[in-house]
Write a protein that holds these residues in place. Structure first.
Motif, PDB file in Angstrom:
ATOM      1  N   ILE A   1       0.845  -1.199   0.000  1.00  0.00           N
ATOM      2  CA  ILE A   1       0.000   0.000   0.000  1.00  0.00           C
ATOM      3  C   ILE A   1       0.879   1.247   0.000  1.00  0.00           C
ATOM      4  N   GLN A   2       1.935   1.233   0.812  1.00  0.00           N
ATOM      5  CA  GLN A   2       2.815   2.397   0.908  1.00  0.00           C
ATOM      6  C   GLN A   2       3.517   2.678  -0.424  1.00  0.00           C
TER       7      GLN A   2
ATOM      8  N   LEU B   1       1.150   4.321  -2.703  1.00  0.00           N
ATOM      9  CA  LEU B   1       0.961   5.741  -2.387  1.00  0.00           C
ATOM     10  C   LEU B   1       2.097   6.586  -2.968  1.00  0.00           C
TER      11      LEU B   1
ATOM     12  N   ASP C   1       1.699   6.695  -6.786  1.00  0.00           N
ATOM     13  CA  ASP C   1       0.632   7.634  -7.151  1.00  0.00           C
ATOM     14  C   ASP C   1       1.089   9.081  -7.011  1.00  0.00           C
ATOM     15  N   ALA C   2       1.839   9.382  -5.955  1.00  0.00           N
ATOM     16  CA  ALA C   2       2.301  10.756  -5.735  1.00  0.00           C
ATOM     17  C   ALA C   2       3.251  11.199  -6.839  1.00  0.00           C
TER      18      ALA C   2
ATOM     19  N   ILE D   1       1.870  12.994   0.453  1.00  0.00           N
ATOM     20  CA  ILE D   1       1.235  11.767   0.950  1.00  0.00           C
ATOM     21  C   ILE D   1       0.722  11.932   2.375  1.00  0.00           C
TER      22      ILE D   1
ATOM     23  N   LYS E   1      -2.920  13.069   3.338  1.00  0.00           N
ATOM     24  CA  LYS E   1      -4.046  12.134   3.308  1.00  0.00           C
ATOM     25  C   LYS E   1      -3.805  10.898   4.166  1.00  0.00           C
ATOM     26  N   HIS E   2      -2.538  10.621   4.446  1.00  0.00           N
ATOM     27  CA  HIS E   2      -2.173   9.422   5.205  1.00  0.00           C
ATOM     28  C   HIS E   2      -1.169   9.811   6.291  1.00  0.00           C
TER      29      HIS E   2
ATOM     30  N   ILE F   1       1.893   7.608   7.736  1.00  0.00           N
ATOM     31  CA  ILE F   1       3.043   7.155   6.953  1.00  0.00           C
ATOM     32  C   ILE F   1       4.301   7.897   7.411  1.00  0.00           C
TER      33      ILE F   1
ATOM     34  N   VAL G   1       8.419   6.491   2.973  1.00  0.00           N
ATOM     35  CA  VAL G   1       8.317   7.151   1.669  1.00  0.00           C
ATOM     36  C   VAL G   1       9.667   7.097   0.950  1.00  0.00           C
TER      37      VAL G   1
END
Length: 134
Positions: free
Chosen positions: A8-9, A12, A15-16, A33, A36-37, A40, A45
């Motif tokens: 999932i990370q 993310l 997507d970023a 990121i 919204k999350h 994290i 990241v």
């Protein structure tokens, strides 16, 4: 390059990078990121960003005097960095670089890739400097 499992990370981070309209650095990606999350971590990241680079899904742009930036466009192309605000953008160039690339062969190299980053002052920073002088 071995592709590691999708988390999932990592999704993310992917997507970023792929939805960014600029060439963000790792900190900008993290800041995007975490909005919204919030759970994290910065390290997560950065680690996933490096994995995406290692897997060949994201291109790292090394620039002078600032952090690396990241690009979703993988093919050879050119960048320009503002020496003031450090923003990195694509710049369209034409065939002259092909002559330089072919010249590499005369030194006995087999060219695999290249990165070119031009440096200059972006239009926004030029306006800011002009306004400061007034």
């Amino acid at each position: 390059m071995k592709e590691k499992r999708q988390t999932i990370q990592k999704g993310l981070v992917w997507d970023a990078v792929t939805t960014a309209t600029n060439h963000p650095n790792a900190e900008q990606i993290y800041e995007n990121i975490v909005l919204k999350h919030p759970s994290i971590s910065r390290a997560t990241v950065y680690r996933n960003l490096n994995m995406l680079v290692d897997e060949g899904k994201v291109k790292r742009i090394r620039v002078l005097g600032g952090p690396d930036h990241f690009d979703r466009t993988l093919g050879n192309h050119y960048h320009i960095q503002c020496t003031d605000c450090k923003q990195v953008s694509d710049i369209e160039m034409f065939d002259d670089i092909n002559l330089c690339a072919k010249n590499v062969e005369t030194f006995g190299y087999v060219l695999e890739s290249y990165e070119i980053v031009f440096n200059g002052v972006c239009p926004d920073c030029q306006k800011k400097h002009a306004a400061e002088k007034q």
